[in-house]
Design a protein around this motif. Structure first.
Motif, PDB file in Angstrom:
ATOM      1  N   PRO A  68       0.777  -1.241   0.000  1.00  0.00           N
ATOM      2  CA  PRO A  68       0.000   0.000   0.000  1.00  0.00           C
ATOM      3  C   PRO A  68       0.810   1.294   0.000  1.00  0.00           C
ATOM      4  CG  PRO A  68      -0.956  -1.571   1.529  1.00  0.00           C
ATOM      5  CD  PRO A  68       0.329  -2.166   1.058  1.00  0.00           C
ATOM      6  N   ALA A  69       1.966   1.302   0.660  1.00  0.00           N
ATOM      7  CA  ALA A  69       2.714   2.557   0.770  1.00  0.00           C
ATOM      8  C   ALA A  69       3.556   2.864  -0.465  1.00  0.00           C
ATOM      9  CB  ALA A  69       3.615   2.529   2.005  1.00  0.00           C
ATOM     10  N   TYR A  70       3.820   1.872  -1.282  1.00  0.00           N
ATOM     11  CA  TYR A  70       4.779   2.035  -2.380  1.00  0.00           C
ATOM     12  C   TYR A  70       4.378   3.165  -3.332  1.00  0.00           C
ATOM     13  CZ  TYR A  70       7.803   0.848  -6.338  1.00  0.00           C
ATOM     14  OH  TYR A  70       8.721   0.898  -7.363  1.00  0.00           O
ATOM     15  N   ASP A  71       3.181   3.074  -3.888  1.00  0.00           N
ATOM     16  CA  ASP A  71       2.741   4.083  -4.862  1.00  0.00           C
ATOM     17  C   ASP A  71       2.644   5.466  -4.229  1.00  0.00           C
ATOM     18  OD1 ASP A  71       2.634   2.213  -6.880  1.00  0.00           O
ATOM     19  OD2 ASP A  71       0.478   1.842  -6.676  1.00  0.00           O
ATOM     20  N   ASP A  72       2.193   5.516  -2.972  1.00  0.00           N
ATOM     21  CA  ASP A  72       2.069   6.808  -2.295  1.00  0.00           C
ATOM     22  C   ASP A  72       3.437   7.459  -2.088  1.00  0.00           C
ATOM     23  OD1 ASP A  72      -0.652   6.535  -2.195  1.00  0.00           O
ATOM     24  OD2 ASP A  72      -0.717   5.856  -0.113  1.00  0.00           O
ATOM     25  N   LEU A  73       4.442   6.650  -1.769  1.00  0.00           N
ATOM     26  CA  LEU A  73       5.787   7.185  -1.573  1.00  0.00           C
ATOM     27  C   LEU A  73       6.369   7.708  -2.880  1.00  0.00           C
ATOM     28  CD1 LEU A  73       7.263   4.522   0.870  1.00  0.00           C
ATOM     29  CD2 LEU A  73       6.771   6.908   1.393  1.00  0.00           C
ATOM     30  N   ALA A 115       3.452  10.305   7.772  1.00  0.00           N
ATOM     31  CA  ALA A 115       2.004  10.320   7.551  1.00  0.00           C
ATOM     32  C   ALA A 115       1.577   9.248   6.551  1.00  0.00           C
ATOM     33  CB  ALA A 115       1.558  11.698   7.067  1.00  0.00           C
ATOM     34  N   ILE A 116       2.469   8.920   5.625  1.00  0.00           N
ATOM     35  CA  ILE A 116       2.178   7.861   4.656  1.00  0.00           C
ATOM     36  C   ILE A 116       2.406   6.486   5.259  1.00  0.00           C
ATOM     37  CG2 ILE A 116       2.965   6.799   2.490  1.00  0.00           C
ATOM     38  CD1 ILE A 116       3.662   9.671   1.530  1.00  0.00           C
TER      39      ILE A 116
END
Length: 205
Positions: free
Chosen positions: A44-49, A85-86
């Motif tokens: 889940p965090a990959y694309d947001d990062l 926050a991410i």
């Protein structure tokens, strides 16, 4: 079926306590290891990062280059806040899912998650109890100088940057002092673990 959050500052000995709890029969996880998993491609965090910090943080293997990301976020407090926050909510979700999966599969041992930033990240509600490992300031300096090869100035800066012991103690069900020998620590850890098992059994009736 207790779920215990184990925390403490740099050099406190929380990893040593975690290892002892594992030897005593607890199922022990490391939040840092869990945290690394949420950076993986497809997680889940990959694309947001990548959206937040750009393709410069992606290595040749398509994984997040943690060193490149670190150079960005540790140079700017706002970027570090954005990273946290991410990532912190994703780590919480992953830990909660792991606990739920383990309990659903019939795991009845106490689950202990070692997490240095437990309080800072706001993960308290995942745990039935929070245990805090503490030691004296000079012991911290001595241990970190010896095992991490950091200078005293670097260690002092790290201590200043982390949450205070007093703030952590506000959340702790119990405090494990680590000012003596390894045998002293092992004895204290065994005692609090036995007490925790008794509390858990009493709660189940």
């Amino acid at each position: 079926m207790l779920t215990i959050g184990l925390t403490g500052g740099i050099g406190s000995g929380k990893s040593t306590v975690a290892h002892m709890l594992s030897e005593l029969g607890a199922l022990v996880w490391d939040a840092d290891v869990i945290g690394h998993s949420v950076y993986e491609p497809g997680m889940p965090a990959y694309d947001d990062l990548v959206a937040a910090f750009g393709k410069a943080i992606v290595g040749a293997d398509d994984k997040i280059d943690r060193k490149a990301l670190g150079r960005i976020v540790f140079a700017d407090a706002a970027d570090l806040k954005r990273l946290n926050a991410i990532v912190h909510p994703r780590i919480f979700e992953r830990m909660a899912a792991m606990v739920s999966e383990a309990r659903g599969a019939g795991e009845r041992r106490p689950i202990v998650i070692e997490a240095a930033i437990l309080i800072e990240a706001g993960w308290q509600k995942l745990f039935d109890e929070i245990w805090l490992v503490v030691t004296s300031h000079e012991r911290v300096i001595e241990r970190v100088e010896r095992y991490r090869k950091m200078t005293r100035e670097q260690i002092e800066a790290r201590i200043r940057a982390q949450l205070s012991e007093a703030e952590r103690q506000k959340w702790a069900r119990l405090v494990i002092r680590n000012d003596g020998t390894l045998d002293d620590l092992r004895s204290r850890t065994a005692a609090v673990f036995e007490q925790a098992l008794a509390r858990s059994a009493e709660a189940r009736g």
